[in-house]
Design an enzyme around this catalytic site. Structure first.
Site, short mmCIF file in Angstrom:
data_model
loop_
_atom_site.label_atom_id
_atom_site.label_comp_id
_atom_site.label_asym_id
_atom_site.label_seq_id
_atom_site.Cartn_x
_atom_site.Cartn_y
_atom_site.Cartn_z
N HIS A 64 -1.12 -6.13 1.31
CA HIS A 64 -2.40 -6.83 1.21
C HIS A 64 -2.24 -8.13 0.43
O HIS A 64 -1.56 -8.16 -0.61
CB HIS A 64 -3.45 -5.94 0.52
CG HIS A 64 -4.33 -5.23 1.49
ND1 HIS A 64 -4.51 -3.87 1.50
CD2 HIS A 64 -5.12 -5.71 2.51
CE1 HIS A 64 -5.36 -3.52 2.47
NE2 HIS A 64 -5.74 -4.62 3.09
N GLU A 121 0.83 -1.20 0.00
CA GLU A 121 0.00 0.00 0.00
C GLU A 121 0.86 1.25 0.00
O GLU A 121 1.82 1.36 0.75
CB GLU A 121 -0.92 0.00 1.23
CG GLU A 121 -1.93 -1.13 1.23
CD GLU A 121 -2.95 -1.02 0.11
OE1 GLU A 121 -3.07 0.08 -0.48
OE2 GLU A 121 -3.61 -2.04 -0.19
N CYS A 135 -7.60 -2.16 8.06
CA CYS A 135 -6.27 -2.19 7.44
C CYS A 135 -5.72 -0.78 7.28
O CYS A 135 -4.58 -0.50 7.68
CB CYS A 135 -6.35 -2.87 6.06
SG CYS A 135 -6.80 -4.62 6.14
#
Lengths: 201, 201, 201, 201
Positions: free
Chosen positions: A165, A78, A141
């Site tokens: 992820h 991310e 998350c």
């Protein structure tokens, strides 16, 4: 490098979370890495505090959080966490915030400080599908990543932080049509590669 | 049961075909099964003759053909083969038939005689995504399945025949966005399960 | 309400951009709205300055930017813009920034101030697929949204700002397999609904 | 050319079927075409008999059946119908056949006799996504197409027959994520083009 590797427990009625399945199987003896693993409850109010307290007490030099992004095709580091909680399902404590700032008055976003592009390149080279993600969503998350990066930015600027992820495991999709998955072994290998790339920064 | 397990070689510019990667790794000592493996060229004019000749000379009791169906999410047994070749890319001999019957005047279709639904159920139970496919396309995969089933129907009615399509391998999709894949280990396991289910008919 | 409605021109080799196709067809006489339309070049260095200058000179009360997000299934209002340019293809001036801040030292992100959830709800009620997006990417769309929201935040805090991404038009996908699209008429209707919802804030 | 254009009614709990929505709006005055429209119940035991009886009594020269294929991206003419019913949900009379031949002892398949490739080409040229489908499934759509083609083959060899599958309408997917749809106007236009291409054979 002292790396704290965290993973969420199952949520949303699932019996398994590929994040912990993979994290728990990562080799502990990777060269140059002191590794600590942490199972994190999928709870807005607890996850960040637990991870940051553990990182601080241990003196982690990097925090890599791992979570499930069901429906994705690849391992996706991310890029950024944004200052908002907006949940489509309740967390494991029954909390379902809608458009609620994580830190009222806090920075609107923090960018991850892991070597994301180098991780993606190394994973692809190893034959593992991977690409950079521009959104960690607005569930636990993103919440955890925001709080980890905020802690690092405000109090531990030298500490790296980021989030990976993972797709569903194959067994999670046998009753879902047209849903991608990834084998557990490839997930474990992906995490070990990400750890190695991070430790080489 | 004497089972002939075939797989195509790479085609369309690819350097690998998951079918042969998986078939070549299937255990040879599965209980109750005499297994013979055959690499088949992705060539309309050769594939069926080679497979049927091998099956006949050896006295195969079942023929299970394996091929790649890039873009699919699951292991997909094929229900039927239709009497048409209609290729969007040339085969490995440069042949690109368009709307050409496989057997002029032949049956318009043959249904596979493998226990397809039992295979799907066993694979799902083992945590491997699988569903029945109603079309093997109109390329060499369908062509081979048609010729195998035609040979069985006309001259070896007791011989089972069918086709299993496999997704891409992970390494094949690292530069394709949003494309599903399956780990080689799961493919091998899927084939071994399909063999066991077939031999138990 | 004085609303500036902007759309990008074609980019990446395309001959059409659904954004301008739709914006140029939006009714000019929507009740309670003074509408001004602006075609914006898909150029990092020009888009934001042009839109903000136009909004400032005209005294716009809201700026709604529209762009194409090829591959999406729905009309997607964007939640946030992040302070980074990271382009996978060059813009129309040949600029391809990689991991470059939009505003060095600027806020890491700005949240859109349009009534995004009300827009999504109104579009769905009208039978138009829509959902909220958490990422406008890191190309010129995100760049423009960031600069619009920055301008509003720093100098025009009462001015609304946001971004709507549109799918491909049907004619754009006739040679792409498995790619969603939306009819131009539905796009135009979606924009008119979004304008009405915005003006009712 | 006398063309019978049929469409199914809603099934599986839906309140609308794009097939009839589109068929009912097709122009009646297309040059060179005498058009008759027929709403067909989504019932295995009734659909084929109704369509064939209507075609025979009227003296249809072509029968074009239209149905919904939810999840598809394009208008898809069907290449073939296979001699099997295998339903994942009951039809509108509660019948849910599993692996049941449509015509015991009948041909294993019939190929559609519409100019499918010319239809696809004409639709794409008109900016409407379209591709040839190799499977009409094993539900009432395939069942009807099989019975129409069987009737034509056995008793009306000069009569054309085929099937066009349509995607969901936009309003059908507002609560489904990542599901493609097509505007009703484009569906109607697609049918009119298919009729024109068919009548020009």
């Amino acid at each position: 490098m002292k790396i704290l590797l965290t993973a969420f427990d199952p949520f949303g009625g699932a019996s398994v979370n590929p994040a912990w399945e993979a994290v728990s199987r990562v080799r502990e003896d990777l060269p140059g890495i002191a590794l600590r693993k942490l199972l994190v409850p999928t709870v807005f109010a607890e996850s960040g505090a637990l991870v940051n307290r553990t990182a601080n007490e241990w003196g982690a030099e990097a925090v890599i959080c791992v979570g499930q992004a069901g429906g994705r095709y690849e391992v996706t580091p991310e890029r950024v966490a944004i200052n908002i909680d907006d949940a489509s399902v309740p967390d494991n404590a029954g909390d379902q915030p809608l458009d609620r700032p994580i830190t009222p008055g806090g920075a609107p976003a923090y960018f991850a400080t892991l070597p994301n592009k180098a991780i993606v390149a190394a994973l692809r080279k190893a034959g593992i599908p991977s690409s950079l993600s521009d959104s960690a969503g607005t569930y636990v998350c993103n919440h955890l990543l925001y709080q980890v990066l905020e802690e690092n930015a405000l109090r531990h600027p030298e500490r790296l932080g980021g989030f990976l992820h993972l797709p569903f495991l194959p067994a999670q999709v046998v009753n879902r049509s047209r849903t991608p998955s990834m084998a557990l072994g490839d997930m474990v290998r992906a995490l070990e590669i990400a750890l190695a790339v991070t430790s080489a920064v």
